[in-house]
Enzyme design. Structure first.
Site, short mmCIF file in Angstrom:
data_model
loop_
_atom_site.label_atom_id
_atom_site.label_comp_id
_atom_site.label_asym_id
_atom_site.label_seq_id
_atom_site.Cartn_x
_atom_site.Cartn_y
_atom_site.Cartn_z
N HIS A 58 0.87 -1.19 0.00
CA HIS A 58 0.00 0.00 0.00
C HIS A 58 0.90 1.23 0.00
CE1 HIS A 58 -3.84 -2.14 1.14
NE2 HIS A 58 -2.94 -3.07 1.41
N HIS A 209 -8.72 -7.89 -1.50
CA HIS A 209 -8.47 -8.20 -0.09
C HIS A 209 -9.64 -9.09 0.32
CE1 HIS A 209 -5.62 -4.92 -0.15
NE2 HIS A 209 -5.31 -5.10 1.13
N GLU A 212 -9.83 -11.12 5.14
CA GLU A 212 -8.68 -10.77 6.00
C GLU A 212 -9.20 -10.64 7.43
OE1 GLU A 212 -6.69 -7.03 5.27
OE2 GLU A 212 -4.91 -7.64 6.42
N ASP A 308 2.97 -6.00 2.07
CA ASP A 308 1.72 -5.33 2.47
C ASP A 308 1.97 -3.91 2.97
OD1 ASP A 308 -1.03 -5.22 2.63
OD2 ASP A 308 -1.21 -6.43 4.44
N1 17E Z 1 -5.79 -2.23 4.51
C1 17E Z 1 -6.37 -3.44 4.77
O1 17E Z 1 -7.60 -3.58 4.67
N2 17E Z 1 -5.58 -4.48 5.11
C2 17E Z 1 -4.26 -4.33 5.22
N3 17E Z 1 -3.51 -5.39 5.57
C3 17E Z 1 -3.66 -3.07 4.97
C4 17E Z 1 -4.48 -2.04 4.59
C5 17E Z 1 -2.18 -2.89 5.09
FE FE2 Z 2 -3.22 -5.18 1.84
#
Ligand code: 17E
Ligand code: FE2
Length: 411
Positions: A58, A209, A212, A308
Site C-alpha cells: 500500500h 483483499h 482478512e 503489504d
Molecule cells: N488495509 C487493509 O484492509 N488491510 C491491510 N492489511 C492493509 C491495509 C495494510
Molecule cells: Fe493489503
C-alpha cells in the site's frame, strides 16, 4: 554487458549471460577459454535470477505510522480507523513523496515489479491521481501496477461504485475489493459481482483483499473463485490475504479447494502483516492467522508472498526487504522442509510474476528484458540460511543498484 560465472536456478554448472541494450541475447555455458572483458560482471558462482517482485503493498499509506496516532490494539480495524484520519490530510505531494521513498527502499532490495493498492474511498481520488504520476516518474526503476482499492467498502461507502469506475478511468490497472469489511454478507457478495463485472468490462486485472479476518464464517473466497470460474478469468484474478482460511475447518476447506483449483485464481499471503494483525481476539491457543500457503502450493495452485505495509497504521516495521518476508513466511507456514528450501525463491519471483500476469516481460530467457539480479549466495537454500542479499540489480541492461555487504573482521 556480459555476466560471467552465473549460477542459474534449476540448472547445473555456470553460465555467461549476454545483454545487448535492454534485452537478454545469449545464455550459454561458461567457458574458461573465453576471457573476461573489462565491463564483465563476475557473479562468482552465485545465483543470477529475474528481479524480485512485490505483489502487494500500500504505497499510499507507507511511512505514516504514528501520524496522527499509533495503532495500540494491533488490529486491522484500528488500522483502518487511523488511516481514515490520516487520509483526510493526504496531499498530492505528500503521497508522491512517501511512495517514491518507499519505491527506493524496494529498489535497494532488488525489486523491479510492484503492485500497489491505493485507497479510492476518497471523493477526490487524490492518492490515486498522485500514484498515476508516480507510475510514470519511476518507470526507470520499477513496473508499477495500481489497484483501485476500496478501503472502506464499495457498497458500504457513499458513491463507492462510482469511485471504483472513476479510478479505472483515471488509469488503475487492477480492480480491488474488501468484501469482509462491507456492512453485510449480502453487500460483500454484491461487491464481488460488481468488481468482477467492472474488470471484465474494462480488461483490468482483479486483486481482492479477501477474508482478512480470523472469522471462520467469512467465506467470500468461494464467491470470488466461482465468479472467476464461470467467467474463465482465473489467471487474471488474485485473492489476497484469505487469512480466514487458517480458521476454516478441514471439511469445508477440502470442498473449497476443489473450486479453487477449478477457478485457477492466484493467492498472495502477507505473512509478517498477518501474524501481527490476526490472532488478536484469541487468548491461547492463539491462531497464526495466515492462509494455508503450503497446502495451496501442494495442491498445485499459485501462491506468493508480499510485504503489504512499511511503517503504516497496520504495521510499524519494514524496510523493503522481501527476503525478510520470505524467511518469516517459510517459518510461519511450516515450509522449512528440504524440498521447500530448494525452491523458496519461487515465492518472491516466478509465482509473483504469474500473479501479476507479467508474461514475457519477466524471466531469465533469451529475448526477454535485460532485468536481473546478482545474489549473494549460490542457491535458494543458502540465500535463506545466510540471510543473503541482492547485490546488483540490472534493469534494461543498466546497473540501477549495487550493494556492498558488511565485512567482518575477527581477532
Ligand atoms: N488495509 C487493509 O484492509 N488491510 C491491510 N492489511 C492493509 C491495509 C495494510
Ligand atoms: Fe493489503
Amino acid at each position: 554487458m556480459n555476466i560471467i560465472n552465473a549460477r542459474l536456478r534449476g540448472r547445473e554448472g555456470l553460465y555467461r549471460i549476454v545483454l545487448e541494450q535492454d534485452r537478454i541475447v545469449e545464455i550459454s555455458p561458461h567457458s574458461p577459454t573465453i576471457s573476461a572483458v573489462s565491463n564483465d560482471l563476475d557473479a562468482g558462482g552465485n545465483l543470477v535470477i529475474a528481479p524480485f517482485v512485490e505483489p502487494h503493498i500500500h504505497l499510499d499509506a507507507t511511512l505514516t505510522a504514528g501520524d496522527p496516532a499509533w495503532n495500540m490494539s494491533g488490529t486491522l480495524f484500528e488500522g483502518i480507523e487511523l488511516w481514515g484520519k490520516r487520509k483526510a490530510q493526504v496531499t498530492h505531494e505528500d503521497t508522491k513523496l512517501r511512495a517514491k521513498k518507499t519505491i527506493d527502499m524496494l529498489v535497494e532490495h532488488g525489486i523491479q515489479h510492484v503492485r500497489t493498492h491505493v485507497d479510492v474511498t476518497d471523493p477526490t481520488l487524490g492518492a490515486l491521481r498522485a500514484m498515476v504520476e508516480v507510475r510514470e516518474e519511476t518507470r526507470h526503476l520499477v513496473d508499477l501496477q495500481i489497484v483501485a482499492f476500496p478501503q472502506e467498502g464499495i457498497e458500504s461507502f457513499t458513491n463507492g461504485r462510482a469511485l471504483m469506475e472513476q479510478a479505472v478511468e483515471l488509469g488503475a490497472d487492477v480492480v480491488g475489493g474488501i468484501p469482509h469489511f462491507e456492512n453485510t454478507r449480502d453487500q460483500g457478495v454484491s461487491s464481488i459481482k460488481f468488481l468482477m463485472d467492472l474488470a471484465e468490462r474494462t480488461g483490468c486485472l482483479v486483486d481482492v483483499h479477501c477474508d482478512e479476518t480470523d472469522d471462520p464464517h467469512s467465506r467470500f473466497l468461494e464467491v470470488l473463485a466461482e465468479e472467476a470460474r464461470v467467467r474463465s478469468m482465473g489467471a487474471r484474478v488474485t485473492a489476497s490475504h484469505t487469512t480466514a482460511m487458517g480458521s476454516y475447518d478441514n471439511a469445508y476447506c477440502s470442498k473449497l479447494f476443489r473450486l479453487l483449483k477449478m477457478s485457477g485464481i492466484n493467492f498472495i499471503s502477507c505473512p509478517t502483516e498477518s501474524i501481527h494483525l490476526q490472532g488478536r481476539f484469541d487468548t491461547y491457543p492463539k491462531r497464526r492467522g495466515l492462509t494455508r500457503v503450503a497446502e495451496i502450493d501442494r495442491a498445485g495452485m499459485n501462491v506468493c508472498f508480499a510485504q503489504d505495509s512499511i511503517v503504516d497504521p497496520w504495521y510499524p516495521l519494514g524496510n523493503g526487504n522481501i527476503l525478510r518476508i520470505l524467511e518469516a513466511g517459510l517459518h510461519i507456514c511450516h515450509m522449512l522442509g528440504y524440498a521447500d528450501l530448494q525452491r523458496a525463491l519461487d515465492l518472491i519471483t516466478d509465482n509473483s510474476a504469474r500473479t501479476l500476469n507479467l508474461g514475457e516481460r519477466y524471466g531469465l530467457e533469451v529475448g526477454r528484458p535485460a532485468n536481473l539480479l546478482l545474489l549473494s549466495a549460490p542457491s535458494d537454500y543458502e540465500m535463506i540460511r545466510t540471510q543473503g542479499y541482492a547485490l546488483t540489480s540490472i534493469r534494461a541492461g543498466k546497473v540501477i543498484m549495487q550493494r556492498t555487504p558488511a565485512k567482518v573482521a575477527r581477532f
